[in-house]
Design a protein around this motif. Structure first.
Motif, short mmCIF file in Angstrom:
data_model
loop_
_atom_site.label_atom_id
_atom_site.label_comp_id
_atom_site.label_asym_id
_atom_site.label_seq_id
_atom_site.Cartn_x
_atom_site.Cartn_y
_atom_site.Cartn_z
N TYR A 47 0.82 -1.21 0.00
CA TYR A 47 0.00 0.00 0.00
C TYR A 47 0.86 1.27 0.00
O TYR A 47 0.33 2.38 -0.03
CB TYR A 47 -0.90 0.03 1.24
CG TYR A 47 -2.02 -0.97 1.22
CD1 TYR A 47 -3.08 -0.84 0.34
CD2 TYR A 47 -2.03 -2.03 2.13
CE1 TYR A 47 -4.12 -1.75 0.34
CE2 TYR A 47 -3.08 -2.95 2.14
CZ TYR A 47 -4.12 -2.80 1.24
OH TYR A 47 -5.14 -3.69 1.24
N GLY A 48 2.17 1.10 0.11
CA GLY A 48 3.03 2.28 0.20
C GLY A 48 3.05 2.88 1.60
O GLY A 48 3.20 4.09 1.76
N VAL A 49 2.93 2.02 2.60
CA VAL A 49 2.94 2.48 4.00
C VAL A 49 4.25 2.07 4.64
O VAL A 49 4.54 0.88 4.77
CB VAL A 49 1.76 1.89 4.79
CG1 VAL A 49 1.84 2.32 6.26
CG2 VAL A 49 0.44 2.32 4.17
N ARG A 50 5.06 3.08 5.01
CA ARG A 50 6.40 2.78 5.53
C ARG A 50 6.73 3.57 6.80
O ARG A 50 6.16 4.64 7.03
CB ARG A 50 7.46 3.16 4.47
CG ARG A 50 7.32 2.49 3.15
CD ARG A 50 8.63 2.59 2.39
NE ARG A 50 8.96 3.95 2.02
CZ ARG A 50 8.54 4.55 0.91
NH1 ARG A 50 7.76 3.90 0.08
NH2 ARG A 50 8.90 5.78 0.63
N TYR A 51 7.66 3.05 7.54
CA TYR A 51 8.21 3.75 8.70
C TYR A 51 9.72 3.78 8.56
O TYR A 51 10.32 2.80 8.12
CB TYR A 51 7.86 3.01 10.00
CG TYR A 51 6.45 3.22 10.48
CD1 TYR A 51 5.37 2.67 9.79
CD2 TYR A 51 6.19 3.99 11.61
CE1 TYR A 51 4.07 2.87 10.23
CE2 TYR A 51 4.90 4.20 12.06
CZ TYR A 51 3.85 3.64 11.36
OH TYR A 51 2.57 3.85 11.80
N GLU A 97 4.61 7.15 18.14
CA GLU A 97 4.62 6.36 16.91
C GLU A 97 4.24 4.90 17.14
O GLU A 97 3.87 4.20 16.21
CB GLU A 97 6.00 6.44 16.25
CG GLU A 97 6.27 7.77 15.61
CD GLU A 97 5.09 8.23 14.78
OE1 GLU A 97 4.90 7.66 13.69
OE2 GLU A 97 4.35 9.13 15.20
N ARG A 134 -5.40 -0.80 10.11
CA ARG A 134 -5.93 -0.26 8.85
C ARG A 134 -5.53 -1.12 7.67
O ARG A 134 -6.34 -1.43 6.80
CB ARG A 134 -5.43 1.17 8.63
CG ARG A 134 -6.08 2.17 9.54
CD ARG A 134 -5.95 3.59 8.99
NE ARG A 134 -6.49 4.51 9.97
CZ ARG A 134 -5.74 5.20 10.84
NH1 ARG A 134 -4.44 5.09 10.80
NH2 ARG A 134 -6.31 6.00 11.71
N VAL A 135 -4.27 -1.49 7.63
CA VAL A 135 -3.79 -2.31 6.51
C VAL A 135 -4.50 -3.67 6.51
O VAL A 135 -4.89 -4.19 5.47
CB VAL A 135 -2.26 -2.49 6.57
CG1 VAL A 135 -1.79 -3.56 5.59
CG2 VAL A 135 -1.57 -1.16 6.26
N GLY A 174 -7.97 -3.03 5.30
CA GLY A 174 -8.02 -2.43 3.97
C GLY A 174 -8.80 -1.14 3.94
O GLY A 174 -9.08 -0.58 2.88
N ASP A 175 -9.18 -0.65 5.12
CA ASP A 175 -10.00 0.57 5.22
C ASP A 175 -9.13 1.70 5.77
O ASP A 175 -8.68 1.66 6.90
CB ASP A 175 -11.18 0.31 6.15
CG ASP A 175 -12.12 1.52 6.24
OD1 ASP A 175 -11.77 2.59 5.70
OD2 ASP A 175 -13.19 1.37 6.85
N SER A 176 -8.91 2.74 4.94
CA SER A 176 -8.06 3.85 5.34
C SER A 176 -8.71 4.71 6.41
O SER A 176 -8.02 5.45 7.11
CB SER A 176 -7.72 4.72 4.13
OG SER A 176 -8.90 5.38 3.69
N LEU A 233 -10.51 7.25 5.79
CA LEU A 233 -10.59 8.64 5.31
C LEU A 233 -12.01 9.00 4.87
O LEU A 233 -12.83 8.12 4.57
CB LEU A 233 -9.63 8.83 4.12
CG LEU A 233 -8.14 8.73 4.44
CD1 LEU A 233 -7.33 8.70 3.16
CD2 LEU A 233 -7.69 9.89 5.33
N ASP A 234 -12.26 10.33 4.81
CA ASP A 234 -13.55 10.82 4.31
C ASP A 234 -13.76 10.37 2.86
O ASP A 234 -12.80 10.22 2.11
CB ASP A 234 -13.58 12.35 4.32
CG ASP A 234 -13.64 12.92 5.72
OD1 ASP A 234 -13.91 12.14 6.66
OD2 ASP A 234 -13.39 14.12 5.87
N ARG A 250 -11.12 10.29 -0.35
CA ARG A 250 -10.90 9.07 -1.14
C ARG A 250 -11.13 9.33 -2.62
O ARG A 250 -10.37 8.86 -3.46
CB ARG A 250 -11.85 7.97 -0.67
CG ARG A 250 -11.55 7.44 0.70
CD ARG A 250 -12.51 6.32 1.03
NE ARG A 250 -12.63 6.19 2.47
CZ ARG A 250 -12.69 5.01 3.10
NH1 ARG A 250 -12.66 3.90 2.43
NH2 ARG A 250 -12.79 4.97 4.40
N LEU A 305 -8.18 11.16 -4.07
CA LEU A 305 -7.00 10.30 -4.19
C LEU A 305 -7.15 9.30 -5.34
O LEU A 305 -6.19 8.99 -6.04
CB LEU A 305 -6.75 9.57 -2.87
CG LEU A 305 -6.36 10.48 -1.70
CD1 LEU A 305 -6.39 9.71 -0.38
CD2 LEU A 305 -4.97 11.09 -1.91
#
Lengths: 147, 61
Positions: free
Chosen positions: A93-97, A105, A115-116, A119-121, A123-124, A128, A131
């Motif tokens: 998903y492009g989610v990194r730390y 954190e 969330r990952v 699969g639900d971000s 967001l409003d 969405r 994006l």
């Protein structure tokens, strides 16, 4: 080394992880030299991943596994990628730390894992829709500190 | 946001471990979000609409 998470925290995290219904793969990238927080981060993530059957971790070296790092756009150590799973395939998903996810954190990491997994971000709808219409690369780098 | 578009990547960076990068982006307080290596920026913890506005501003040009 003693555990970084105490039993109370482990219990709380295990409780919120109980709602997790889909697996998440955490890719850890460390490096041998010049990495003050690699060991602590690897241990922290190992402990977190141990709190749910839905979580798995794979460990990579930023230099030795440069191909994997490039695939997931990881260029810092310690680095984490939170990937979903579709069968045996990872969904990036492009989610990194970058850096140790401790303090504030730590709760971000727990929330992002949830969330990952879902699969639900969260967001409003409007956000969405915006994006979904993007057609060029966007890199968001959120600078944070543990305190 | 990264979850909603394959074009978007999000990286949470611990500023004290990566001070050079933080300094390059003039990060003096956190959270501080830079977009596309400094093309855009959002300071502080803001509602998601503010971040969308900044994206619209820099991507429109």
């Amino acid at each position: 080394m003693a555990d970084l998470l105490n039993d109370q925290i482990k219990g709380q995290v295990r409780d919120v992880f109980a709602e997790m219904q889909a697996p998440v793969q955490v890719l850890f990238f460390g490096q041998k030299d010049n990495c003050a927080y690699c060991d602590d981060t690897q241990q922290l993530v190992t402990e977190v991943v141990g709190l749910s059957d839905q979580l798995e971790m794979s460990v990579y070296d930023l230099a030795k596994n440069a191909d994997v790092a490039a695939l997931y756009n990881v260029d810092k150590a310690p680095g984490l990628v939170l990937a979903g799973k579709s069968g045996d395939a990872l969904v990036d998903y492009g989610v990194r730390y970058a850096g140790i996810p401790s303090g504030h954190e730590f709760s971000s990491l727990i929330n992002d894992l949830l969330r990952v997994s879902s699969g639900d971000s969260g967001l409003d709808v409007k956000t969405r829709e915006y994006l979904k219409g993007l057609e060029e690369p966007v890199l968001l780098q959120v600078f944070v500190t543990p305190t | 946001m990264a979850m909603e578009s394959e074009w978007v990547q999000a990286e949470a960076i611990e500023a004290t471990e990566f001070q050079e990068l933080a300094a390059r982006h003039y990060v003096s307080g956190v959270p501080n979000t830079t977009i596309n290596d400094g093309a855009g920026r959002v300071v502080g913890s803001v509602p998601e609409g503010k971040l969308v506005q900044e994206l619209q501003r820099i991507l429109a040009g």
